[in-house]
Design a protein around this motif. Structure first.
Motif, short mmCIF file in Angstrom:
data_model
loop_
_atom_site.label_atom_id
_atom_site.label_comp_id
_atom_site.label_asym_id
_atom_site.label_seq_id
_atom_site.Cartn_x
_atom_site.Cartn_y
_atom_site.Cartn_z
N LEU A 1 30.38 95.03 -100.22
CA LEU A 1 30.26 95.27 -98.78
C LEU A 1 29.94 93.94 -98.11
N PHE A 2 30.70 93.61 -97.04
CA PHE A 2 30.56 92.31 -96.38
C PHE A 2 30.18 92.48 -94.91
N ARG A 3 29.20 91.68 -94.48
CA ARG A 3 28.93 91.60 -93.03
C ARG A 3 30.07 90.85 -92.35
N GLU A 4 30.57 89.81 -93.02
CA GLU A 4 31.74 89.07 -92.56
C GLU A 4 32.59 88.80 -93.79
N LEU A 5 33.90 88.72 -93.58
CA LEU A 5 34.77 88.41 -94.71
C LEU A 5 34.48 87.01 -95.23
N PRO A 6 34.42 86.83 -96.54
CA PRO A 6 34.21 85.49 -97.09
C PRO A 6 35.32 84.54 -96.67
N LYS A 7 34.98 83.26 -96.56
CA LYS A 7 35.94 82.22 -96.19
C LYS A 7 36.19 81.32 -97.39
N ASP A 8 37.41 80.78 -97.45
CA ASP A 8 37.71 79.81 -98.50
C ASP A 8 37.28 78.42 -98.05
N SER A 9 37.60 77.41 -98.85
CA SER A 9 37.16 76.05 -98.55
C SER A 9 37.77 75.49 -97.27
N LYS A 10 38.88 76.10 -96.81
CA LYS A 10 39.53 75.67 -95.57
C LYS A 10 39.11 76.51 -94.37
N GLY A 11 38.16 77.42 -94.56
CA GLY A 11 37.68 78.24 -93.47
C GLY A 11 38.52 79.46 -93.17
N LYS A 12 39.51 79.72 -94.03
CA LYS A 12 40.34 80.90 -93.84
C LYS A 12 39.78 82.07 -94.64
N PRO A 13 40.13 83.31 -94.28
CA PRO A 13 39.62 84.46 -95.04
C PRO A 13 39.96 84.34 -96.53
N ALA A 14 38.97 84.49 -97.37
CA ALA A 14 39.17 84.38 -98.81
C ALA A 14 39.80 85.66 -99.35
N GLY A 15 40.41 85.55 -100.50
CA GLY A 15 40.97 86.72 -101.16
C GLY A 15 40.11 87.14 -102.34
N PHE A 16 40.57 88.17 -103.01
CA PHE A 16 39.92 88.65 -104.22
C PHE A 16 40.41 87.76 -105.37
N GLY A 17 39.58 86.82 -105.78
CA GLY A 17 39.98 85.87 -106.81
C GLY A 17 39.90 86.49 -108.19
N SER A 18 40.85 86.15 -109.03
CA SER A 18 40.85 86.68 -110.39
C SER A 18 41.68 85.76 -111.27
N GLY A 19 41.86 86.18 -112.50
CA GLY A 19 42.66 85.40 -113.43
C GLY A 19 43.04 86.26 -114.61
N ALA A 20 44.20 85.96 -115.20
CA ALA A 20 44.64 86.64 -116.42
C ALA A 20 44.91 85.58 -117.46
N PHE A 21 44.14 85.61 -118.54
CA PHE A 21 44.30 84.62 -119.61
C PHE A 21 44.31 85.34 -120.95
N CYS A 22 45.18 84.86 -121.85
CA CYS A 22 45.26 85.45 -123.18
C CYS A 22 45.65 84.36 -124.18
N PRO A 23 44.79 84.05 -125.15
CA PRO A 23 45.18 83.06 -126.16
C PRO A 23 46.27 83.62 -127.05
#
Length: 492
Positions: free
Chosen positions: A184-206
Motif C-alpha cells: 500500500l502506497f501513500r504515493e507511487l514510488p519513483k525511479d532514479s529519474k523521478g518517474k513512477p517506478a515499476g514492479f521490479g523483478s528478475g528471472a534467473f536460472c543457472p
C-alpha cells in the motif's frame, strides 16, 4: 474513484484467475506424480564459508528450507533459491561451493523477495544498518506442516508492505514457491529519474549459460510476449541470448518464462499474475537473466483511505515432462538460419563442425560481433581452422574455474607474416574482465612466423578461491595466424 473503478477488474484477475501454466495443465492432464508425498517443511540457519580472492574466508549465516531431511531452498540475500525441483530429486545433504558464491556457482533458479522493502541489496547483505525502524520484519508460518510461509513485513511513512512466500509440494509440479506480493502506497514510488517506478523483478536460472558443457542443464529459454498468444524463445547459447532482446522482450500478464530441459523433461518456470502493465525486458547476454520492471502507474486501484494498492501473485516451480514437451514442440524459435563460432571448453575444439547453428544449445567462448571466421585454407587436423588477423577477444562469457584445480590452456598455430608472434593470454580476475584489474597475468608459450604448426601451451593450478579467467588470442605484428585444436581443460 474513476481510476479505481477502471482498474478493479484487473485486481479481480489477480485474486481469482488462473495463469497460462494452470490452463496448460488442465488441458494436458499431466501425471500427479507427487500426490502421495506428505511434505513436512521446516526452516533452519546454516553457516557457510567461502574462500575470497584476498585470502580471507567469508562466513555467511543463511536460512535453508527443508522437507524432512531434504534440502528444498536457500534464502540468500533478497532471493529464494530453489535447490530442488521435485521431492524425488532433492538431496539430503547440501554441498556448497568452497570458493566465492556467485551466479555461476548458484545451485538453482531464484525468486526475489525484496520488492518495495527498504533497504535491501540483491547481491549483498540483505539488510543495511539503518536502524530497527527501517528493517523488514520476517516471520514464519506453518513450520512442521505441508505449507511453510515466509512473511516479510515493513511499515514506513510512505508505504506498508507484506509479502508472503509459501513453499508447498504440488502433486503435478513438485516443489513450488507462491509469492503473494502486497503493498500500500501513500504515493507511487519513483525511479532514479523521478518517474513512477515499476514492479521490479528478475528471472534467473543457472545451467543455461556457463561455457562448460558439463554444467549445461537447460537447452532453451522461452517467454510469452504481449499482444500475441505465441511462446517465443531461443536456444541457450550466448550469441542467441545476446540477440534475443533486440527489440526488447515483453512478458504478458498470466504468461511465463521457462527454461526447458528436454533430457530429464523437468524444466523451470516462473509465472506472473498481477493485472499490471507490460514490461519491456532486457536479457543479460552473460547470464541469461531477465531484467524485469512491470509498469504499475495507471494499473493500481486505490483504497478507501486513498492509498494505491498492489497485489501480485508470482510462482517459481517445475514443469513436468508433459508440459516441457508441449512447449518445446509449439514454441516459435528466434535466430532461424543464423550461425556463429563457439570455442568449446573442456574438450578438444577442432572447428570441424563450425560455425554452429544458433538454434543449437552450445556452450563455449564466443564473439557477439566481428569475431574470427572459420577457414579451410590450412588446418592441423581435419579441414577447418580459425583464422586470426589480429588480437581477438571472445567477449562472452565470463569463464569460471574450479578452485585448486590444474588446467591446460593450449592451441596449435600456423603463423604468417614478418616478425609476427601469437600466444594466448589467460589472466585471472575476481569479477568482470572489463575492469582490467588482473589479479594474475599469465600466457601460453608463443608461436612465430616460419615455425610451421606449433603448439602454444600453459599449465596452471587455480588458488583456493574460484577465479574467472579472461581468454584472449594475442597477435604481435601484422600477419595471419591459423588456430586449430584449442583446449582449456582440467587435468585429472
Amino acid at each position: 474513484m474513476k481510476h479505481a473503478l477502471r482498474c478493479l477488474p484487473l485486481l479481480l484477475v489477480v485474486t481469482v484467475g488462473a495463469d497460462e501454466i494452470d490452463d496448460l495443465a488442465a488441458k494436458l492432464q499431466p501425471a500427479r506424480r507427487f500426490a502421495e508425498h506428505k511434505a513436512t517443511f521446516r526452516v533452519e540457519t546454516n553457516r557457510f564459508r567461502f574462500q575470497q580472492a584476498n585470502g580471507s574466508v567469508e562466513e555467511k549465516d543463511w536460512r535453508v528450507v527443508r522437507d524432512g531431511e531434504r534440502y528444498v531452498a536457500l534464502l540468500r540475500s533478497g532471493d529464494i533459491i530453489l535447490l530442488a525441483l521435485t521431492p524425488d530429486a532433492a538431496n539430503t545433504n547440501l554441498t556448497m561451493p568452497t570458493g566465492r558464491y556467485h551466479l555461476d556457482t548458484m545451485q538453482g533458479p531464484s525468486l526475489p523477495t525484496w520488492q518495495f522493502l527498504q533497504k535491501v541489496e540483491t547481491h549483498g547483505s540483505i539488510y543495511k544498518t539503518l536502524g530497527d525502524a527501517v528493517l523488514p520484519r520476517d516471520s514464519w508460518e506453518g513450520v512442521d506442516s505441508d505449507k511453510l510461509t515466509l512473511v516479510r513485513r515493513q511499515k514506513l511513512p510512505d508505504r506498508e508492505v507484506e509479502h508472503r512466500f509459501t513453499f508447498s509440494a504440488d502433486p503435478i509440479h513438485g516443489y513450488r514457491v507462491d509469492a503473494n506480493y502486497h503493498a500500500l502506497f501513500r504515493e507511487l514510488p519513483k525511479d532514479s529519474k523521478g518517474k513512477p517506478a515499476g514492479f521490479g523483478s528478475g528471472a534467473f536460472c543457472p545451467g543455461c549459460y556457463t561455457p562448460w558443457e558439463e554444467t549445461a542443464i537447460y537447452d532453451r529459454t522461452v517467454y510469452c510476449p504481449a499482444n500475441t498468444t505465441n511462446w517465443v524463445g531461443y536456444a541457450n547459447n550466448l550469441v542467441a541470448m545476446d540477440r534475443c532482446d533486440s527489440p526488447k522482450c515483453t512478458w504478458r500478464d498470466k504468461g511465463f518464462i521457462a527454461y526447458l530441459n528436454p533430457r530429464s523433461g523437468w524444466s523451470v518456470v516462473r509465472t506472473r499474475n498481477d493485472g499490471l502493465g507490460v514490461p519491456s525486458m532486457s536479457v543479460c547476454n552473460a547470464h541469461n537473466d531477465f531484467h524485469i520492471t512491470i509498469p504499475m502507474d495507471g494499473f493500481l486501484p486505490t483504497t478507501a483511505d486513498g492509498r494505491w494498492e498492489l497485489r501480485a501473485h508470482h510462482r517459481l516451480m517445475a514443469l513436468p515432462p508433459e508440459l516441457t514437451r508441449h512447449i518445446w514442440d509449439n514454441m516459435k524459435m528466434q535466430n532461424v538460419g543464423k550461425e556463429a563460432v563457439f570455442v568449446r571448453l573442456g574438450r578438444l575444439e577442432d572447428f570441424e563442425d563450425q560455425p554452429i547453428d544458433l538454434n543449437r544449445p552450445t556452450r563455449g567462448l564466443t564473439w557477439t560481433s566481428d569475431g574470427p571466421k572459420v577457414n579451410t585454407e590450412r588446418a592441423r587436423s581435419g579441414t577447418n581452422s580459425l583464422l586470426l588477423t589480429g588480437s581477438s577477444w571472445p567477449n562472452l562469457p565470463q569463464v569460471s574455474l574450479k578452485p585448486e584445480t590444474k588446467y591446460r590452456l593450449a592451441a596449435w598455430f600456423y603463423v604468417e607474416g614478418e616478425e609476427v608472434e601469437v600466444f594466448i593470454s589467460g589472466d585471472y580476475c575476481e569479477w568482470t574482465p572489463y575492469s582490467n584489474v588482473w589479479l594474475l597475468k599469465q600466457q601460453t608459450s608463443s608461436v612465430k612466423a616460419g615455425e610451421g604448426w606449433k603448439k602454444a601451451e600453459l599449465e596452471f593450478t587455480t588458488p583456493k578461491w574460484d577465479p574467472f579467467i579472461n581468454i584472449k588470442f594475442e597477435m604481435k605484428g601484422k600477419g595471419r595466424a591459423f588456430m586449430d585444436d584449442f583446449q582449456l581443460v582440467p587435468i585429472p
